[in-house]
Design a protein around this motif. Structure first.
Motif, PDB file in Angstrom:
ATOM      1  N   MET A 274       6.545   8.223  -5.132  1.00  0.00           N
ATOM      2  CA  MET A 274       5.446   8.677  -5.986  1.00  0.00           C
ATOM      3  C   MET A 274       4.745   9.894  -5.389  1.00  0.00           C
ATOM      4  N   ASN A 275       4.542   9.861  -4.069  1.00  0.00           N
ATOM      5  CA  ASN A 275       3.832  10.951  -3.400  1.00  0.00           C
ATOM      6  C   ASN A 275       4.682  12.210  -3.295  1.00  0.00           C
ATOM      7  N   THR A 276       5.891  12.063  -2.779  1.00  0.00           N
ATOM      8  CA  THR A 276       6.724  13.220  -2.458  1.00  0.00           C
ATOM      9  C   THR A 276       7.405  13.814  -3.687  1.00  0.00           C
ATOM     10  N   ALA A 277       7.878  12.965  -4.579  1.00  0.00           N
ATOM     11  CA  ALA A 277       8.594  13.463  -5.755  1.00  0.00           C
ATOM     12  C   ALA A 277       7.665  13.849  -6.897  1.00  0.00           C
ATOM     13  N   PHE A 278       6.552  13.110  -7.028  1.00  0.00           N
ATOM     14  CA  PHE A 278       5.706  13.290  -8.214  1.00  0.00           C
ATOM     15  C   PHE A 278       4.270  13.716  -7.903  1.00  0.00           C
ATOM     16  N   GLY A 279       3.948  13.893  -6.615  1.00  0.00           N
ATOM     17  CA  GLY A 279       2.629  14.404  -6.262  1.00  0.00           C
ATOM     18  C   GLY A 279       1.492  13.417  -6.382  1.00  0.00           C
ATOM     19  N   ALA A 280       1.795  12.117  -6.415  1.00  0.00           N
ATOM     20  CA  ALA A 280       0.739  11.107  -6.511  1.00  0.00           C
ATOM     21  C   ALA A 280      -0.005  10.992  -5.177  1.00  0.00           C
ATOM     22  N   GLU A 281      -1.263  10.606  -5.249  1.00  0.00           N
ATOM     23  CA  GLU A 281      -2.093  10.490  -4.040  1.00  0.00           C
ATOM     24  C   GLU A 281      -1.928   9.095  -3.441  1.00  0.00           C
ATOM     25  N   THR A 282      -0.706   8.782  -3.021  1.00  0.00           N
ATOM     26  CA  THR A 282      -0.393   7.489  -2.417  1.00  0.00           C
ATOM     27  C   THR A 282      -0.126   7.674  -0.929  1.00  0.00           C
ATOM     28  N   ILE A 283      -0.339   6.608  -0.168  1.00  0.00           N
ATOM     29  CA  ILE A 283      -0.101   6.640   1.275  1.00  0.00           C
ATOM     30  C   ILE A 283       0.831   5.494   1.623  1.00  0.00           C
ATOM     31  N   ALA A 284       2.006   5.826   2.101  1.00  0.00           N
ATOM     32  CA  ALA A 284       3.006   4.818   2.464  1.00  0.00           C
ATOM     33  C   ALA A 284       2.866   4.494   3.947  1.00  0.00           C
ATOM     34  N   VAL A 285       2.409   3.304   4.257  1.00  0.00           N
ATOM     35  CA  VAL A 285       2.120   2.943   5.649  1.00  0.00           C
ATOM     36  C   VAL A 285       3.372   2.397   6.330  1.00  0.00           C
ATOM     37  N   ASP A 286       3.905   3.187   7.250  1.00  0.00           N
ATOM     38  CA  ASP A 286       5.023   2.731   8.080  1.00  0.00           C
ATOM     39  C   ASP A 286       4.480   2.395   9.467  1.00  0.00           C
ATOM     40  N   THR A 287       5.365   2.173  10.436  1.00  0.00           N
ATOM     41  CA  THR A 287       4.914   1.797  11.776  1.00  0.00           C
ATOM     42  C   THR A 287       4.089   2.912  12.429  1.00  0.00           C
ATOM     43  N   HIS A 288       4.454   4.176  12.185  1.00  0.00           N
ATOM     44  CA  HIS A 288       3.709   5.290  12.775  1.00  0.00           C
ATOM     45  C   HIS A 288       2.290   5.345  12.216  1.00  0.00           C
ATOM     46  N   ILE A 289       2.156   5.266  10.895  1.00  0.00           N
ATOM     47  CA  ILE A 289       0.839   5.361  10.262  1.00  0.00           C
ATOM     48  C   ILE A 289      -0.013   4.141  10.605  1.00  0.00           C
ATOM     49  N   PHE A 290       0.603   2.975  10.673  1.00  0.00           N
ATOM     50  CA  PHE A 290      -0.123   1.758  11.053  1.00  0.00           C
ATOM     51  C   PHE A 290      -0.700   1.917  12.465  1.00  0.00           C
ATOM     52  N   ARG A 291       0.125   2.431  13.375  1.00  0.00           N
ATOM     53  CA  ARG A 291      -0.316   2.624  14.762  1.00  0.00           C
ATOM     54  C   ARG A 291      -1.436   3.655  14.859  1.00  0.00           C
ATOM     55  N   VAL A 292      -1.248   4.809  14.237  1.00  0.00           N
ATOM     56  CA  VAL A 292      -2.245   5.878  14.310  1.00  0.00           C
ATOM     57  C   VAL A 292      -3.574   5.416  13.701  1.00  0.00           C
ATOM     58  N   SER A 293      -3.508   4.731  12.572  1.00  0.00           N
ATOM     59  CA  SER A 293      -4.723   4.287  11.889  1.00  0.00           C
ATOM     60  C   SER A 293      -5.525   3.312  12.740  1.00  0.00           C
ATOM     61  N   ASN A 294      -4.822   2.405  13.418  1.00  0.00           N
ATOM     62  CA  ASN A 294      -5.504   1.426  14.268  1.00  0.00           C
ATOM     63  C   ASN A 294      -5.919   2.019  15.606  1.00  0.00           C
ATOM     64  N   ARG A 295      -5.054   2.779  16.216  1.00  0.00           N
ATOM     65  CA  ARG A 295      -5.326   3.315  17.552  1.00  0.00           C
ATOM     66  C   ARG A 295      -6.495   4.297  17.546  1.00  0.00           C
TER      67      ARG A 295
END
Length: 214
Positions: free
Chosen positions: A126-147
């Motif tokens: 949705m974000n990359t193909a269609f420009g939607a303002e979505t955030i896909a939380v993977d292990t990297h984003i989960f770590r950065v958000s918490n850390r």
């Protein structure tokens, strides 16, 4: 993290990388969907090696069906869980042809109905193909958000919803890419490289990792 610091956090990441992009190679929304589905428990580099020759031949669900499950396996056998992934990709292609005329739906619920497509994959598409303002939380984003204290949460859904709430509107579409790239190359899992981090002074992580000795 304070509201003003959150804005500055994103502003600096955006300044360093004004047009962040996914590191998965793709041709159109369908090939992006396939690439993201294949990337589960695999590296982008490994997926790109397999999909280069694949996407030279296959760019539509119909072409994927014509390739067939066995043909697909030959292309992706270097990727982990390739048997299950091949089965899901073919099943999803059949649904896309039968139900959506070969087009990738823009709706999260419709995407999540496809075999092998979860919330994270749907959000990326949705974000990359269609420009939607979505955030896909993977292990990297989960770590950065918490850390960093940007958006602490006990699970990926908590972090996703909190990120959507605290991320300023101008940065919502690019947030997914900035955070994943930051986690991949600077705020690394084993040892964050705080000495070269552009947002270290805004981050809650302690103690900061010092620069390596010369």
């Amino acid at each position: 993290m304070k509201k003003a610091d959150v804005f500055e956090f994103y502003r600096r990441l955006a300044e360093a990388d004004p047009s962040p992009q996914t590191e998965l190679n793709y041709v159109n929304p369908y090939t992006l969907l396939v690439a993201v589905a294949l990337s589960a428990q695999a590296t982008d580099v490994g997926v790109n090696k397999a999909t280069g020759p694949l996407f030279a031949k296959v760019t539509t669900p119909q072409a994927m069906l014509e390739l067939g499950e066995d043909g697909l396996k030959q292309h992706i056998k270097t990727i982990g869980l390739f048997n299950t992934k091949a089965k899901n990709v073919i099943a999803a292609a059949q649904i896309l042809v039968d139900k959506y005329g070969g087009e990738v739906p823009r709706d999260r619920a419709a995407l999540e109905e496809l075999p092998g497509v979860g919330r994270k994959t749907a959000n990326v598409v949705m974000n990359t193909a269609f420009g939607a303002e979505t955030i896909a939380v993977d292990t990297h984003i989960f770590r950065v958000s918490n850390r960093t204290g940007l958006a602490p949460g006990k699970n990926v859904l908590q972090v996703e919803l909190k990120l959507e709430k605290v991320t300023p509107k101008p940065f919502l579409q690019g947030a997914h890419h900035w955070l994943i790239l930051h986690g991949r190359y600077i705020c690394k899992a084993r040892k964050p490289e705080c000495w070269r981090c552009p947002v270290a002074d805004l981050c809650a992580y302690r103690p900061k990792t010092p620069a390596p000795m010369p």
